[in-house]
Design a protein around this motif. Structure first.
Motif, PDB file in Angstrom:
ATOM      1  N   ASP A   1     -23.328   1.407 -31.429  1.00  0.00           N
ATOM      2  CA  ASP A   1     -23.554   0.012 -31.010  1.00  0.00           C
ATOM      3  C   ASP A   1     -22.252  -0.756 -30.845  1.00  0.00           C
ATOM      4  N   HIS A   2     -21.254  -0.420 -31.632  1.00  0.00           N
ATOM      5  CA  HIS A   2     -20.000  -1.156 -31.605  1.00  0.00           C
ATOM      6  C   HIS A   2     -18.873  -0.373 -30.917  1.00  0.00           C
TER       7      HIS A   2
ATOM      8  N   ASP B   1     -16.354   0.926 -28.148  1.00  0.00           N
ATOM      9  CA  ASP B   1     -15.742   0.375 -26.943  1.00  0.00           C
ATOM     10  C   ASP B   1     -14.914   1.416 -26.204  1.00  0.00           C
TER      11      ASP B   1
END
Length: 293
Positions: free
Chosen positions: A56-57, A59
């Motif tokens: 989810d986090h 990048d």
């Protein structure tokens, strides 16, 4: 030039995730380090419950090792997490299973004097057998299986880069591998061709120490009356197959070419095949598994 590590794996996919698992001692650390060198954020021994929040986090592309060392590890839990990630639609998750022969694994543990994670109070062989049985469902689920029994670090890097390099375009990637039948068939091979019918430079004293990359050895093999017809037939077989593999969505293909010693005939045929693939515009890698370096 390497692609931007933050570039998505394909349109609509925000996260690219490579999950590394497999037999202890098979080369998880080397594999994870290679993925890190290729631009992935690498995390070792991640608890399964943290995998979803991590994605989810994310990048950038990620490579995560989850195996029997992991706290709370279970095959069922990892299978469920993989299914959940694949159902999301925004994650390109691939499972890489790293394997090796039992004898090789036992030798590695003996040489390093490490304890097997499933055999802290018993012989290493017992832990290897238990782990292989436990992880078998993940091997069946894997997108890519890499056997490191006879693979040196350089060849392992080429294999990992071919499968997971961030700068590779979509479509079929072909690995051409020469090998020695005396050392066993490559387990990752999709197609295997036996070239032991060709004249063997091993029996020519001046050529014996050379390899299939040397002009004198290549000239002798080319003089064999069966060489040109065989290569023509091989090209004719592959020419219609490769586009169909690509159309069916197959991303990786390993073509193995074997001879007795893996030094002369298989090396030259593999080199010739790789050059033909270049002419076809096919992305490819070339590995000489058993050729002396």
């Amino acid at each position: 030039m390497q692609a931007d590590p933050q570039a998505p794996a394909r349109p609509g996919v925000r996260h690219r995730l490579v999950l590394v698992t497999g037999l202890s001692g098979a080369g998880h650390s080397t594999t994870l380090k290679t993925l890190e060198d290729l631009g992935h954020e690498a995390i070792d021994n991640l608890p399964i419950v943290l995998l979803g929040p991590l994605v989810d986090h994310a990048d950038r592309p990620m490579a995560v090792t989850i195996d029997t060392r992991t706290r709370g590890f279970s095959v069922e839990a990892l299978e469920a997490e993989i299914a959940a990630l694949r159902a999301r639609g925004d994650v390109d998750v691939r499972l890489l299973f790293v394997d090796a022969d039992d004898e090789v694994l036992q030798r590695r543990f003996t040489e390093t004097r490490r304890r097997h994670p499933l055999a802290t109070d018993r012989p290493v062989a017992d832990g290897i057998r238990r782990e292989r049985l436990e992880l078998y469902p993940l091997r069946l689920l894997a997108d890519v299986v890499v056997d490191t029994s006879l693979t040196n670090p350089q060849d392992l890097r080429r294999l990992i880069e071919g499968h997971f390099g961030l700068d590779t375009a979509p479509g079929l990637y072909v690995t051409v591998m020469s090998f020695s039948f005396k050392r066993g068939l490559p387990r990752e091979a999709d197609l295997v061709f036996d070239v032991r019918f060709l004249d063997n430079p091993h029996w020519v004293p001046d050529l014996r120490p050379q390899t299939g990359q040397d002009p004198a050895v290549q000239a002798m093999i080319r003089r064999d009356a069966q060489f040109d017809p065989f290569m023509t037939s091989l090209f004719g077989l592959l020419e219609p197959l490769l586009p169909r593999y690509n159309r069916e969505g197959k991303s990786y293909l390993t073509i193995a070419v074997g001879c007795t010693g893996g030094k002369h005939r298989s090396v030259f045929v593999a080199e010739t095949l790789a050059a033909w693939l270049d002419g076809q515009g096919t992305r490819r890698g070339l590995v000489h598994r058993d050729m002396p370096t």
